[in-house]
Design a protein around this motif. Sequence first.
Motif, PDB file in Angstrom:
ATOM      1  N   THR A   1       1.001  -1.157   0.543  1.00 17.56           N
ATOM      2  CA  THR A   1       0.093  -0.202   0.236  1.00 17.56           C
ATOM      3  C   THR A   1       0.880   1.218  -0.217  1.00 17.56           C
ATOM      4  O   THR A   1       0.854   2.010  -0.976  1.00 17.56           O
ATOM      5  CB  THR A   1      -1.209   0.237   1.246  1.00 17.56           C
ATOM      6  OG1 THR A   1      -1.905  -1.096   1.232  1.00 17.56           O
ATOM      7  CG2 THR A   1      -1.351   1.764   1.194  1.00 17.56           C
TER       8      THR A   1
ATOM      9  N   GLN B   1      -7.708   1.015  -1.070  1.00 13.13           N
ATOM     10  CA  GLN B   1      -7.615  -0.482  -0.227  1.00 13.13           C
ATOM     11  C   GLN B   1      -8.668  -0.188   1.290  1.00 13.13           C
ATOM     12  O   GLN B   1      -9.432  -1.296   1.274  1.00 13.13           O
ATOM     13  CB  GLN B   1      -6.544  -1.039   0.745  1.00 13.13           C
ATOM     14  CG  GLN B   1      -6.301  -2.388   1.422  1.00 13.13           C
ATOM     15  CD  GLN B   1      -5.211  -2.803   1.991  1.00 13.13           C
ATOM     16  OE1 GLN B   1      -4.187  -2.481   1.604  1.00 13.13           O
ATOM     17  NE2 GLN B   1      -5.316  -3.833   3.126  1.00 13.13           N
TER      18      GLN B   1
ATOM     19  N   ASP C   1      -5.026  -1.810  -4.967  1.00  9.43           N
ATOM     20  CA  ASP C   1      -5.519  -2.387  -4.010  1.00  9.43           C
ATOM     21  C   ASP C   1      -5.874  -2.930  -3.699  1.00  9.43           C
ATOM     22  O   ASP C   1      -7.161  -2.425  -2.744  1.00  9.43           O
ATOM     23  CB  ASP C   1      -4.409  -0.574  -3.123  1.00  9.43           C
ATOM     24  CG  ASP C   1      -4.024  -1.896  -1.897  1.00  9.43           C
ATOM     25  OD1 ASP C   1      -3.736  -2.389  -1.307  1.00  9.43           O
ATOM     26  OD2 ASP C   1      -3.509  -0.834  -1.489  1.00  9.43           O
ATOM     27  N   GLU C   2      -5.578  -3.872  -3.199  1.00 11.03           N
ATOM     28  CA  GLU C   2      -6.921  -5.560  -3.019  1.00 11.03           C
ATOM     29  C   GLU C   2      -8.299  -5.078  -3.355  1.00 11.03           C
ATOM     30  O   GLU C   2      -8.988  -4.867  -1.896  1.00 11.03           O
ATOM     31  CB  GLU C   2      -6.928  -5.423  -1.412  1.00 11.03           C
ATOM     32  CG  GLU C   2      -5.540  -6.160  -0.964  1.00 11.03           C
ATOM     33  CD  GLU C   2      -5.045  -6.535   0.637  1.00 11.03           C
ATOM     34  OE1 GLU C   2      -6.171  -6.863   1.323  1.00 11.03           O
ATOM     35  OE2 GLU C   2      -4.179  -6.385   0.974  1.00 11.03           O
TER      36      GLU C   2
END
Length: 241
Positions: A42, A86, A167-168
């Motif tokens: 991240t 995220q 991000d994810e």
Amino acid sequence: MKLEIKGLHVSIEGREVIKGVDLTVNEGEFHVLMGPNGSGKTTLSKAIMGHPAYTIKAGDILVDGTSIKDLSTDKIAKLGIFLGFQNPIEVEGLGVINFLNTARGAIARDNAPFKEFMDDFKKNVASLKIKEDLVNRPLNFGFSGGEKKKVEILQMAMLKPKMAILDEPDSGLDVDAIKHVAAKITEIRKASNPGILLITHYSRILKYMDPEYVHVMQDGKIVREGGKELIEEIESKGYKA
Ligand SMILES: Nc1ncnc2c1ncn2[C@@H]1O[C@H](COP(=O)(O)OP(=O)(O)OP(=O)(O)O)[C@@H](O)[C@H]1O
Ligand SMILES: [Mg+2]
């Protein structure tokens, strides 16, 4: 667009978190970044976007050969780089439609008539199976974890970036939602061919997509690189193997 990260070192609050990363993503390429919790994934994504809390101590980030490391986040976004967070932030008082309509003008320089925008919007909302009432609420405000993630992908679909760092995007998604998100990312790839750097912990979302390159980050460094086979290996053996 070509995104190059060269010898990058990044600190947060005086602590070095990224310790020399080299990574290049070309237009149309699909890269996956994996790595244990706290390894710096991240941090890397936020450093690329010029987040002020993350200090670049050494190295550089280049877009088509020009450094972007001293640019502000809005300038980086206007170049066509998109970050799907995220943990998306809740924005009180700004509805989803309003937000996207403003962003497409300011960031993507999209001046298409509002009706065209709304047609595109409705199509994306439907295919991502986003609940209709959600789009009338303030952005991310009280959205469930999965709803926030879908709305991140909705933003990517509407803003058509040249480079997307996700991000994810699969965290917290149920089995059906993962398929819808993967299908949308694949559709965006076919339509506008952006470079993609997708951060994930699990192979599930990658069953529905075809990443070409896999990078493994550990303690602020890329420690392994390879193809899709690395994902399966990590899933079965873990990072210690
Ligand atoms: N704002 C901050 N202040 C202090 N430390 C931070 C900050 N942001 C990140 N860190 C630290 O930097 C390290 C890397 O964090 P980062 O969020 O980049 O990890 P990650 O690889 O994304 O992990 P995860 O898989 O859990 O999301 C962690 O030790 C984290 O605590
Ligand atoms: Mg993270």
